[in-house]
Write a protein that holds these residues in place. Sequence first.
Motif, PDB file in Angstrom:
ATOM      1  N   UNK A 166     -12.261  36.719 -96.774  1.00 50.48           N
ATOM      2  CA  UNK A 166     -11.488  35.563 -97.199  1.00 50.48           C
ATOM      3  C   UNK A 166     -10.811  34.825 -96.069  1.00 50.48           C
ATOM      4  N   UNK A 167     -10.215  35.556 -95.115  1.00 48.95           N
ATOM      5  CA  UNK A 167      -9.479  34.887 -94.035  1.00 48.95           C
ATOM      6  C   UNK A 167     -10.392  34.001 -93.206  1.00 48.95           C
ATOM      7  N   UNK A 168     -11.547  34.530 -92.826  1.00 47.00           N
ATOM      8  CA  UNK A 168     -12.461  33.777 -91.963  1.00 47.00           C
ATOM      9  C   UNK A 168     -12.941  32.504 -92.662  1.00 47.00           C
ATOM     10  N   UNK A 169     -13.347  32.628 -93.924  1.00 48.22           N
ATOM     11  CA  UNK A 169     -13.842  31.461 -94.654  1.00 48.22           C
ATOM     12  C   UNK A 169     -12.722  30.465 -94.901  1.00 48.22           C
ATOM     13  N   UNK A 170     -11.533  30.962 -95.239  1.00 47.28           N
ATOM     14  CA  UNK A 170     -10.406  30.057 -95.497  1.00 47.28           C
ATOM     15  C   UNK A 170     -10.033  29.276 -94.246  1.00 47.28           C
ATOM     16  N   UNK A 171      -9.946  29.954 -93.099  1.00 43.61           N
ATOM     17  CA  UNK A 171      -9.563  29.264 -91.865  1.00 43.61           C
ATOM     18  C   UNK A 171     -10.586  28.188 -91.508  1.00 43.61           C
ATOM     19  N   UNK A 172     -11.877  28.508 -91.609  1.00 42.34           N
ATOM     20  CA  UNK A 172     -12.905  27.516 -91.310  1.00 42.34           C
ATOM     21  C   UNK A 172     -12.881  26.355 -92.281  1.00 42.34           C
ATOM     22  N   UNK A 200      -3.890  22.187 -91.070  1.00 40.84           N
ATOM     23  CA  UNK A 200      -3.894  22.943 -89.821  1.00 40.84           C
ATOM     24  C   UNK A 200      -2.791  23.998 -89.808  1.00 40.84           C
ATOM     25  N   UNK A 201      -1.654  23.688 -90.400  1.00 41.28           N
ATOM     26  CA  UNK A 201      -0.601  24.696 -90.522  1.00 41.28           C
ATOM     27  C   UNK A 201      -1.068  25.849 -91.405  1.00 41.28           C
ATOM     28  N   UNK A 202      -1.846  25.534 -92.443  1.00 40.26           N
ATOM     29  CA  UNK A 202      -2.408  26.572 -93.293  1.00 40.26           C
ATOM     30  C   UNK A 202      -3.392  27.446 -92.513  1.00 40.26           C
ATOM     31  N   UNK A 203      -4.160  26.834 -91.596  1.00 36.94           N
ATOM     32  CA  UNK A 203      -5.040  27.627 -90.727  1.00 36.94           C
ATOM     33  C   UNK A 203      -4.216  28.636 -89.940  1.00 36.94           C
ATOM     34  N   UNK A 204      -3.089  28.184 -89.396  1.00 33.96           N
ATOM     35  CA  UNK A 204      -2.222  29.065 -88.623  1.00 33.96           C
ATOM     36  C   UNK A 204      -1.661  30.192 -89.486  1.00 33.96           C
ATOM     37  N   UNK A 205      -1.183  29.849 -90.683  1.00 32.70           N
ATOM     38  CA  UNK A 205      -0.646  30.858 -91.595  1.00 32.70           C
ATOM     39  C   UNK A 205      -1.714  31.895 -91.941  1.00 32.70           C
ATOM     40  N   UNK A 206      -2.932  31.429 -92.170  1.00 35.42           N
ATOM     41  CA  UNK A 206      -4.027  32.329 -92.554  1.00 35.42           C
ATOM     42  C   UNK A 206      -4.503  33.176 -91.388  1.00 35.42           C
ATOM     43  N   UNK A 207      -4.690  32.552 -90.230  1.00 37.86           N
ATOM     44  CA  UNK A 207      -5.234  33.265 -89.075  1.00 37.86           C
ATOM     45  C   UNK A 207      -4.283  34.305 -88.519  1.00 37.86           C
ATOM     46  N   UNK A 208      -2.976  34.103 -88.679  1.00 35.45           N
ATOM     47  CA  UNK A 208      -1.997  35.050 -88.145  1.00 35.45           C
ATOM     48  C   UNK A 208      -1.572  36.093 -89.167  1.00 35.45           C
ATOM     49  N   UNK A 209      -2.204  36.094 -90.325  1.00 31.70           N
ATOM     50  CA  UNK A 209      -1.892  37.093 -91.346  1.00 31.70           C
ATOM     51  C   UNK A 209      -2.550  38.412 -90.956  1.00 31.70           C
ATOM     52  N   UNK A 210      -1.748  39.426 -90.694  1.00 35.96           N
ATOM     53  CA  UNK A 210      -2.267  40.701 -90.203  1.00 35.96           C
ATOM     54  C   UNK A 210      -2.464  41.733 -91.302  1.00 35.96           C
ATOM     55  N   UNK A 211      -2.296  41.325 -92.552  1.00 35.27           N
ATOM     56  CA  UNK A 211      -2.479  42.284 -93.639  1.00 35.27           C
ATOM     57  C   UNK A 211      -3.931  42.731 -93.686  1.00 35.27           C
ATOM     58  N   UNK A 212      -4.146  44.025 -93.892  1.00 34.17           N
ATOM     59  CA  UNK A 212      -5.509  44.561 -93.978  1.00 34.17           C
ATOM     60  C   UNK A 212      -5.619  45.480 -95.175  1.00 34.17           C
ATOM     61  N   UNK A 232      -8.007  33.526-102.475  1.00 33.16           N
ATOM     62  CA  UNK A 232      -7.894  34.368-103.665  1.00 33.16           C
ATOM     63  C   UNK A 232      -8.453  35.762-103.436  1.00 33.16           C
ATOM     64  N   UNK A 233      -9.537  35.864-102.674  1.00 33.02           N
ATOM     65  CA  UNK A 233     -10.081  37.174-102.314  1.00 33.02           C
ATOM     66  C   UNK A 233      -9.021  37.991-101.579  1.00 33.02           C
ATOM     67  N   UNK A 234      -8.297  37.335-100.671  1.00 26.23           N
ATOM     68  CA  UNK A 234      -7.238  38.028 -99.937  1.00 26.23           C
ATOM     69  C   UNK A 234      -6.111  38.474-100.865  1.00 26.23           C
ATOM     70  N   UNK A 235      -5.764  37.622-101.824  1.00 23.21           N
ATOM     71  CA  UNK A 235      -4.674  37.965-102.743  1.00 23.21           C
ATOM     72  C   UNK A 235      -5.054  39.138-103.646  1.00 23.21           C
ATOM     73  N   UNK A 236      -6.287  39.115-104.176  1.00 23.33           N
ATOM     74  CA  UNK A 236      -6.711  40.140-105.128  1.00 23.33           C
ATOM     75  C   UNK A 236      -6.745  41.522-104.493  1.00 23.33           C
TER      76      UNK A 236
END
Length: 393
Positions: A280-286, A381-393, A326-330
């Motif tokens: 999810x993170x990779x697709x969302x950021x792109x 672009x701010x959303x890209x930053x929020x998504x790319x820096x999310x370290x949750x795994x 949504x994939x990340x949230x679920x």
Amino acid sequence: MSDALAPPAPAGSAVLPRLLPFVAAVFLGFLAIGLPLSVLPLHVHDALGFGAVLVGVVVGLQSVATVLTRRHAGILSDTRGPKRAVLTGLAASALAGVCYGLSLLMPGGSIGALAAILCGRVVLGFGESLFMTGALSWAIATVGPRNAGKVMSWNGIAMYSAIAAGAPAGLAIQEAGGFGALALAASLAPLAGLAVAAMVPAVPVPGGVRMPFTAVIGLVLRPGLGLALGSAGFAVLATFAPLLFAARGWDGAGLALTAFGVAYIAVRLVAGGLPDRLGGKRVAAGSLAVEAVGHLIVWQASSPTMAVAGAAVIGLGFSLVLPALGVEAVKRVPAQNRGVALAAFVAFFDLSIAFGAPVAGGLVGSWGYPAVFLAAAGAALLSVLVTATDRHS
């Protein structure tokens, strides 16, 4: 009604056939929203004689009711089962059409009619919250969390298709049979969806300790913020593209929204499974980066053709933002909290749509219409930053 439990989650090509009943139910449920979409403003303004403020209240009240009942919808889905939430929500959506019909019979003239319509909008907001949250949770439980991106992609196709087809169909029904015919159609569509959903096997209600709602919000907060920032651009495009065209004396403002919609649905049809395969993170950021490029094109547009092209790029980018995040949230919550998590996550979209356009509108007076598209690019672009820096795994 089928109360049999769903068979094990499928894999690969077996996913789409299992999703089709959910897609059909959501499409029919959203026709209760799409059919009156263009008719209600005209009816309230022209037939009942109310001004633009009350027209806005009638249109917006449904979204407010949806946001305020998301939590209840998630809890009902988690504790009583998503099938119960879907069936209850579709029944409530049908009741909204009944309220529209009763407005023609209410005493008190226009005031009584308006009160009945407002009741219908509240009931419809509650119904949408229930059947949409339940449908997502039910479909994910049926095909497995590993296919959550496909579930959200196809549900989105159903939603936007119902709105796109419902709005002109509603106007045609109103013209042919009057407001009563429109009210009847708005009731029958979700009842047809209820009949479809009733035949789909239920899924077990997961056991285990359920987290408080506030704890669930904390877990989905980061993808939710990314969704809110990325969705603000959709609100900006839908609201200000027609005004930008008008201000510059350009024809074809409708083509911009059409280009957005075609690109949006095409990406979901062709690449709806990417969040499940690539993450999810990779697709969302792109996707968010592509959306930002589209807003920058509209910002710099020197012709209607360029603006339409920018709107299409926005559609290409925005299409997978919700399913990817949504994939990340679920995956952050256990199964017994999935309904509440989905409800909380989608509420970020609701809030962005409700407040994105008014906030952007504050820029118009000082900077003009193009500035709102620059601001939308910044939000993406701010959303890209929020998504790319999310370290949750």
